[in-house]
Design an enzyme around this catalytic site. Sequence first.
Site, PDB file in Angstrom:
ATOM      1  N   HIS A  60     -53.027  20.140   6.927  1.00 39.36           N
ATOM      2  CA  HIS A  60     -52.730  18.750   6.428  1.00 39.36           C
ATOM      3  C   HIS A  60     -53.869  18.034   6.836  1.00 39.36           C
ATOM      4  CE1 HIS A  60     -48.786  20.421   6.373  1.00 39.36           C
ATOM      5  NE2 HIS A  60     -48.108  19.107   6.116  1.00 39.36           N
ATOM      6  N   HIS A  76      -8.407  -0.294   4.369  1.00 38.52           N
ATOM      7  CA  HIS A  76      -8.255  -1.569   4.260  1.00 38.52           C
ATOM      8  C   HIS A  76      -7.855  -2.011   5.667  1.00 38.52           C
ATOM      9  CE1 HIS A  76      -7.053   0.161   0.219  1.00 38.52           C
ATOM     10  NE2 HIS A  76      -7.787  -0.737   0.043  1.00 38.52           N
ATOM     11  N   ASP A  93      -7.874  -5.451  -4.382  1.00 39.53           N
ATOM     12  CA  ASP A  93      -7.700  -4.371  -5.427  1.00 39.53           C
ATOM     13  C   ASP A  93      -7.812  -4.774  -6.809  1.00 39.53           C
ATOM     14  OD1 ASP A  93      -6.609  -2.360  -3.559  1.00 39.53           O
ATOM     15  OD2 ASP A  93      -4.639  -3.033  -3.806  1.00 39.53           O
ATOM     16  N   GLN A  98       0.677  -1.188   0.055  1.00 43.62           N
ATOM     17  CA  GLN A  98       0.032   0.009   0.107  1.00 43.62           C
ATOM     18  C   GLN A  98       0.788   1.206   0.094  1.00 43.62           C
ATOM     19  OE1 GLN A  98      -3.443  -0.022  -0.434  1.00 43.62           O
ATOM     20  NE2 GLN A  98      -2.766  -2.083  -1.007  1.00 43.62           N
TER      21      GLN A  98
END
Length: 447
Positions: free
Chosen positions: A438, A346, A379, A276
Site C-alpha cells: 500500500h 406511526h 397515509d 389502523q
Amino acid sequence: MISRIDLRGRTLTAAELRRAIPRADLDVEAATGVVEPILAAVRDTGSVALRDLAERFDGVRPVHLRVPASALAAALEALDPELRAALELATARVRRGHEAQLPQATTTQLAPGAVVRQRWVPVRRVGLYVPGGLALYPSSVVMNVVAAQVAGVEGLAVASPPQKDNDGLPDPTVLAACALLGVTEVYAVGGAQAIGMFAFGAVEHDAVAGDESTVGSVLCEPVDVITGPGNVYVAAAKRAVRGAVGIDAEAGPTEIAILADATADADHVAADLVSQAEHDPNAASVLVTDSTRLADAVEERLDQRVAATKHTARVRAALGGPQSAIVLVDDVEHGLAVVDAYAAEHLEIQTADAAAVAERVRSAGAIFVGAYSPVSLGDYVAGSNHVLPTGGCAHYSSGLGVMSFTKSVQVIEYTRDALAEVTGPLVALANVEDLPAHGEAAQARFL
C-alpha cells in the site's frame, strides 16, 4: 376488547421495557421456510412459476403477467374524477415533500490540491411492490413511485397481485395510479413471487395470448432495489434476497402508538386506534397514557366505534390481539420512555405542549403532532411517506424516501504535491498493518 398493561410505579431496564410492550407475533423466520421454494421456482422457471403461484395464491391464472399498455390507459380513463383529483393532490404534496430530501453534492478541500467530493447517484432500476390483499393501495403507488422519481431513478417497475374480478390484472385503481404517474412497466404478480421476480428477473416461457414470439423473451429485468409494504411472506422474501438486491425494510403489520394525557379528546384517540386496526387482524393499536380517566373514556368510545365501523370483525380482532393495549404510565416523561422503547411505525402525540414533546422522541417511523394530525393524514395527503419501519425497526431505520433510492460515491482527487505531503503518514499506517505494498503504491509516484 383491548387489554391494559399497567407500568405505573415500575422501574424497568431497557430490555424489560421492550419485553413489556405489546408487539405482534410476526415470525419472519418461520415464513422464510415457506418462501424459499417460491423464490427458487421463480428464479428457475420464470413465467411458469409466476402463473402457477398466482393460480395457487390469488385464484386466477394471468394471461398477461406484464400489464398491457391498453389496460393501463383504460384504467386511467375509467378512474372516478374525484379519486383522480385526490391522487393528483397526494402526488403533488408527496413530490414537494420529497424534493426537499434531495441530498446536495459536497466538495471538501483538505489541503492545496487535496480534494474529496461526495456525489449522490440514483440507483439504475427499482422494483416497487404494492399489496393487494385485504385492502388495495393506490396510495402506495404514489408513495413508492414519487420517491423514486424524485431521486432520479430511470427504471421503475411496479408489481401488484392479480385480481380474480379484473381478468387477472391488478386492481384498476392501482393501474390507474400507475398510469397517472407515467409508470408503464406494471406486473400482475403478488407476494413473495413478485419479490423473486424483481430480484432475479424472469423469462417468458409461454405464448402470451397465442403469440409464439413471446416465448424466450425477457419478461422482467432484475432490479437494484425493492421497496414497498407487504405481509409476512413478502417480508420474509425481502430478507431472503437482501444482498442480491437492496431493500427498504421488512415491513410487517401496521402499528399506531398514541402518547396522550388528560388533555386529549377520547373520541379522537379511539377513532385513530380504529383507523389502523382496520388494516389487518394483526395490526397493532397502542395507547400510552398517564390518565386512567382518558383510558376509561377511550375504551367506551372504542366499543361504540368498533360496532359502527365497516370492518368490525377485523378491527375487533386487531384490538383484542396481544399486539394492542392501553399502557398506563406514571406521567408523560414515563410515557416518552415507553414509546421510544416501542419505536412505533406511526406515533401520535396528543398531550399538552405536543410539539415540544414530539421533539424529544428518538424512535418512530413518523410522528403526528397534536389533535389535528391523525395518522390517516400521513397515509394519503400530508406530503410525507407512508412506507415506514415496523416491528421496532424505527430504532435504526427510516421511512421510505429519496435516500432509499440513492447512494453516495466519494471522488478523491490529489495533485502530486498533495500526495507527497501525506505519503509519509500513509506509509506508516500501511506498515503497521503489514500492508507494505500500500505504501509502495504511493512511493512509486516519486521514484
